[in-house]
Design a protein around this motif. Structure first.
Motif, PDB file in Angstrom:
ATOM      1  N   VAL A  54      15.147  11.523  -3.197  1.00  0.00           N
ATOM      2  CA  VAL A  54      14.062  10.650  -3.641  1.00  0.00           C
ATOM      3  C   VAL A  54      14.446   9.925  -4.934  1.00  0.00           C
ATOM      4  O   VAL A  54      14.048   8.788  -5.159  1.00  0.00           O
ATOM      5  CB  VAL A  54      12.766  11.471  -3.847  1.00  0.00           C
ATOM      6  CG1 VAL A  54      11.628  10.582  -4.325  1.00  0.00           C
ATOM      7  CG2 VAL A  54      12.371  12.182  -2.557  1.00  0.00           C
ATOM      8  N   ALA A  55      15.234  10.600  -5.781  1.00  0.00           N
ATOM      9  CA  ALA A  55      15.568  10.066  -7.098  1.00  0.00           C
ATOM     10  C   ALA A  55      16.821   9.199  -7.104  1.00  0.00           C
ATOM     11  O   ALA A  55      17.240   8.708  -8.158  1.00  0.00           O
ATOM     12  CB  ALA A  55      15.742  11.221  -8.082  1.00  0.00           C
ATOM     13  N   ILE A  56      17.445   9.018  -5.951  1.00  0.00           N
ATOM     14  CA  ILE A  56      18.647   8.183  -5.841  1.00  0.00           C
ATOM     15  C   ILE A  56      18.287   6.926  -5.060  1.00  0.00           C
ATOM     16  O   ILE A  56      17.609   7.022  -4.032  1.00  0.00           O
ATOM     17  CB  ILE A  56      19.775   8.959  -5.121  1.00  0.00           C
ATOM     18  CG1 ILE A  56      20.227  10.150  -5.990  1.00  0.00           C
ATOM     19  CG2 ILE A  56      20.958   8.058  -4.796  1.00  0.00           C
ATOM     20  CD1 ILE A  56      21.134  11.120  -5.259  1.00  0.00           C
ATOM     21  N   PRO A  57      18.704   5.729  -5.469  1.00  0.00           N
ATOM     22  CA  PRO A  57      19.613   5.434  -6.578  1.00  0.00           C
ATOM     23  C   PRO A  57      18.910   5.028  -7.879  1.00  0.00           C
ATOM     24  O   PRO A  57      19.576   4.626  -8.837  1.00  0.00           O
ATOM     25  CB  PRO A  57      20.411   4.242  -6.032  1.00  0.00           C
ATOM     26  CG  PRO A  57      19.374   3.485  -5.244  1.00  0.00           C
ATOM     27  CD  PRO A  57      18.474   4.537  -4.632  1.00  0.00           C
ATOM     28  N   VAL A  88       0.848  -1.198   0.000  1.00  0.00           N
ATOM     29  CA  VAL A  88       0.000   0.000   0.000  1.00  0.00           C
ATOM     30  C   VAL A  88       0.880   1.244   0.000  1.00  0.00           C
ATOM     31  O   VAL A  88       0.664   2.194  -0.763  1.00  0.00           O
ATOM     32  CB  VAL A  88      -0.957   0.007   1.211  1.00  0.00           C
ATOM     33  CG1 VAL A  88      -1.724   1.326   1.278  1.00  0.00           C
ATOM     34  CG2 VAL A  88      -1.914  -1.166   1.137  1.00  0.00           C
ATOM     35  N   PHE A  89       1.922   1.233   0.851  1.00  0.00           N
ATOM     36  CA  PHE A  89       2.808   2.377   0.940  1.00  0.00           C
ATOM     37  C   PHE A  89       3.703   2.499  -0.292  1.00  0.00           C
ATOM     38  O   PHE A  89       4.211   3.591  -0.594  1.00  0.00           O
ATOM     39  CB  PHE A  89       3.640   2.295   2.220  1.00  0.00           C
ATOM     40  CG  PHE A  89       2.818   2.502   3.457  1.00  0.00           C
ATOM     41  CD1 PHE A  89       2.516   3.780   3.899  1.00  0.00           C
ATOM     42  CD2 PHE A  89       2.313   1.415   4.160  1.00  0.00           C
ATOM     43  CE1 PHE A  89       1.732   3.976   5.026  1.00  0.00           C
ATOM     44  CE2 PHE A  89       1.531   1.602   5.292  1.00  0.00           C
ATOM     45  CZ  PHE A  89       1.233   2.890   5.726  1.00  0.00           C
ATOM     46  N   ALA A  90       3.891   1.398  -1.021  1.00  0.00           N
ATOM     47  CA  ALA A  90       4.670   1.460  -2.258  1.00  0.00           C
ATOM     48  C   ALA A  90       4.011   2.399  -3.266  1.00  0.00           C
ATOM     49  O   ALA A  90       4.690   3.062  -4.056  1.00  0.00           O
ATOM     50  CB  ALA A  90       4.811   0.062  -2.858  1.00  0.00           C
ATOM     51  N   GLN A  91       2.671   2.451  -3.236  1.00  0.00           N
ATOM     52  CA  GLN A  91       1.971   3.365  -4.139  1.00  0.00           C
ATOM     53  C   GLN A  91       2.271   4.817  -3.787  1.00  0.00           C
ATOM     54  O   GLN A  91       2.427   5.667  -4.669  1.00  0.00           O
ATOM     55  CB  GLN A  91       0.468   3.112  -4.050  1.00  0.00           C
ATOM     56  CG  GLN A  91       0.059   1.705  -4.476  1.00  0.00           C
ATOM     57  CD  GLN A  91      -1.426   1.471  -4.280  1.00  0.00           C
ATOM     58  OE1 GLN A  91      -2.248   2.150  -4.881  1.00  0.00           O
ATOM     59  NE2 GLN A  91      -1.777   0.513  -3.432  1.00  0.00           N
ATOM     60  N   ILE A  92       2.368   5.112  -2.491  1.00  0.00           N
ATOM     61  CA  ILE A  92       2.714   6.469  -2.060  1.00  0.00           C
ATOM     62  C   ILE A  92       4.139   6.810  -2.492  1.00  0.00           C
ATOM     63  O   ILE A  92       4.429   7.908  -2.958  1.00  0.00           O
ATOM     64  CB  ILE A  92       2.567   6.596  -0.535  1.00  0.00           C
ATOM     65  CG1 ILE A  92       1.126   6.260  -0.122  1.00  0.00           C
ATOM     66  CG2 ILE A  92       2.960   7.991  -0.065  1.00  0.00           C
ATOM     67  CD1 ILE A  92       0.915   6.156   1.366  1.00  0.00           C
ATOM     68  N   ALA A  95       5.396   9.947  -4.869  1.00  0.00           N
ATOM     69  CA  ALA A  95       6.429  10.887  -4.416  1.00  0.00           C
ATOM     70  C   ALA A  95       7.611  10.891  -5.382  1.00  0.00           C
ATOM     71  O   ALA A  95       8.163  11.953  -5.715  1.00  0.00           O
ATOM     72  CB  ALA A  95       6.886  10.525  -3.007  1.00  0.00           C
ATOM     73  N   TYR A  96       8.001   9.713  -5.841  1.00  0.00           N
ATOM     74  CA  TYR A  96       9.140   9.590  -6.756  1.00  0.00           C
ATOM     75  C   TYR A  96       8.878  10.320  -8.067  1.00  0.00           C
ATOM     76  O   TYR A  96       9.687  11.138  -8.521  1.00  0.00           O
ATOM     77  CB  TYR A  96       9.423   8.108  -7.013  1.00  0.00           C
ATOM     78  CG  TYR A  96      10.451   7.857  -8.091  1.00  0.00           C
ATOM     79  CD1 TYR A  96      11.801   7.973  -7.818  1.00  0.00           C
ATOM     80  CD2 TYR A  96      10.056   7.482  -9.374  1.00  0.00           C
ATOM     81  CE1 TYR A  96      12.749   7.736  -8.802  1.00  0.00           C
ATOM     82  CE2 TYR A  96      10.993   7.244 -10.360  1.00  0.00           C
ATOM     83  CZ  TYR A  96      12.337   7.369 -10.078  1.00  0.00           C
ATOM     84  OH  TYR A  96      13.262   7.147 -11.053  1.00  0.00           O
ATOM     85  N   THR A  97       7.720  10.044  -8.684  1.00  0.00           N
ATOM     86  CA  THR A  97       7.432  10.666  -9.973  1.00  0.00           C
ATOM     87  C   THR A  97       7.249  12.177  -9.827  1.00  0.00           C
ATOM     88  O   THR A  97       7.645  12.940 -10.711  1.00  0.00           O
ATOM     89  CB  THR A  97       6.187  10.039 -10.615  1.00  0.00           C
ATOM     90  OG1 THR A  97       5.105  10.028  -9.678  1.00  0.00           O
ATOM     91  CG2 THR A  97       6.453   8.619 -11.065  1.00  0.00           C
ATOM     92  N   GLY A  98       6.663  12.606  -8.712  1.00  0.00           N
ATOM     93  CA  GLY A  98       6.529  14.043  -8.477  1.00  0.00           C
ATOM     94  C   GLY A  98       7.873  14.724  -8.341  1.00  0.00           C
ATOM     95  O   GLY A  98       8.091  15.823  -8.878  1.00  0.00           O
TER      96      GLY A  98
END
Length: 412
Positions: free
Chosen positions: A124-127, A70-74, A78-81
């Motif tokens: 957020v974008a690493i790695p 469920v939290f993977a969706q969050i 966040a990652y794509t944003g």
């Protein structure tokens, strides 16, 4: 988690890992033993790669467990944003292309942004995307450099800018408009979310010239990425059965855009005598800058009007019908069938979904199309449209490992 539950999870992870290892071996074998150029090899590689991705996703699901998924969706949101913000910030262009790194201090000054904000977005974008060889020092990887490609950049901005908000508002739209697939070009999840004030999606995306350029780049990139599907139909072997002359109308590419598919079809036809016609709206044809080559003629045409070419051997339409609801598709098909003869055939190059077991790409593409009343269709649904337009489905040409195919039809 108690010991019994933990043991069950370990068993599930172990099984998923074994499946992933098995699918990896099959994928490696397909690459090693295939030529990489013929359709059979392409299909085998695609099929085994699709299975490998499914196994890896299942491994990730097993390792994380129901609650953590469920939290993977969050995390994904966040990652794509964060990545979208970094795209607009200019970080992709600012980093050296040779793989060397720059510090957050240098980047912040270079981009005129706050260092603290840059660091928070980059963590957020690493790695997954960038490398961080030293604390607060960043470098490109192959996964970040791909965003420098105009088509990939356009596709990313299109999905994040236009369709992510739409997906987030699906439930609100359906609560307001009823739980049924949208059919109105002026009232659908896209127009609802973006408050287009009566404009269709097609009209709305043209309001911002810069964004429309990104949109076109994304569409062209997607078309080129799926160009392998054009050769699924055996153009040369089928057309070489006919007695033709230089004046024969071999193929009419309806709604063919900038002509990339048309040129590929011309190459597949080979030495068969005859003409290939590229049709699209005049303003689209005016954007063609490259030479299409001998034997290809451009013709202005709107496919919502009867086709002016009568009795061509093949009428070809690719990646157009999925943009429209059933009623509009039937209208387009009737405008083609009215110009066909009993010897003519229609080829629809689109996704043909299976009734079950749809892959990730097919599923999200269908939701994207649905947002403005289009859809991806099953063979049964294609058959229904063809029947309504006075045509009959003869055969669906497919390729293992992908839902892309070619639907072949004739007059009833």
């Amino acid at each position: 988690m108690d010991k019994e539950a933990a043991a069950q999870q370990i068993a599930a992870i172990t099984k998923s890992l074994e499946d992933a290892q098995k699918d990896l071996r099959l994928y490696a074998s397909a690459i090693e033993n295939g030529s990489g150029t013929d359709l059979e090899s392409i299909g085998k590689v695609s099929s085994t790669h699709t299975n490998l991705i499914a196994s890896v996703r299942n491994l990730n699901r097993s390792a994380r467990g129901p609650v953590d998924m469920v939290f993977a969706q969050i995390e994904a949101v966040a990652y794509t944003g964060a990545v979208r913000a970094l795209v607009e910030m200019g970080i992709f262009e600012a980093l050296p292309l040779d793989g060397s790194s720059l510090s957050a201090d240098v980047l912040a000054e270079k981009l005129d942004v706050e260092k603290d904000l840059l660091v928070r977005l980059m963590r957020v974008a690493i790695p997954e995307l960038f490398a961080e060889p030293k604390p607060h020092e960043y470098a490109h990887t192959p996964y970040s450099m791909v965003y420098l490609h105009p088509g990939i950049r356009g596709a990313f901005k299109l999905m994040l800018g236009e369709y992510t908000p739409v997906f987030n508002q699906l439930s609100e739209f359906f609560k307001s408009n009823g739980w049924k697939s949208p059919q109105d070009e002026h009232n659908n999840p896209y127009t609802f979310t973006h408050r287009t004030n009566g404009l269709t999606m097609w009209e709305h995306v043209k309001l911002d010239p810069v964004y429309f350029a990104d949109w076109n780049a994304a569409m062209n990139a997607q078309g080129l990425a799926t160009s392998f599907a054009i050769s699924i139909f055996p153009f040369h072997s089928e057309l070489s059965k006919l007695e033709t002359t230089e004046a024969s109308m071999l193929v009419v590419d309806v709604g063919g855009g900038l002509g990339h598919a048309t040129m590929q079809i011309k190459g597949l036809i080979g030495d068969v005598k005859g003409k290939v016609i590229l049709q699209d709206r005049p303003e689209v044809l005016d954007d063609i800058k490259e030479d299409l080559g001998a034997g290809i003629e451009k013709m202005g045409h709107d496919f919502f009007t009867p086709n002016p070419v009568k009795g061509a051997s093949i009428y070809y339409i690719r990646r157009c019908l999925h943009d429209w609801n059933d009623a509009k598709c039937i209208e387009i098909l009737k405008n083609i069938s009215c110009s066909m003869t009993e010897k003519s055939r229609l080829l629809i190059a689109e996704i043909a979904l299976p009734t079950t077991g749809v892959d990730v790409e097919g599923a999200w593409m269908d939701l994207t199309m649905m947002s403005f009343t289009g859809r991806e269709r099953t063979e049964e649904q294609w058959a229904g449209l063809l029947t309504a337009a006075g045509l009959r489905l003869e055969k669906t040409h497919g390729l293992a490992g992908t839902h892309y195919g070619v639907v072949e039809a004739y007059l009833k």
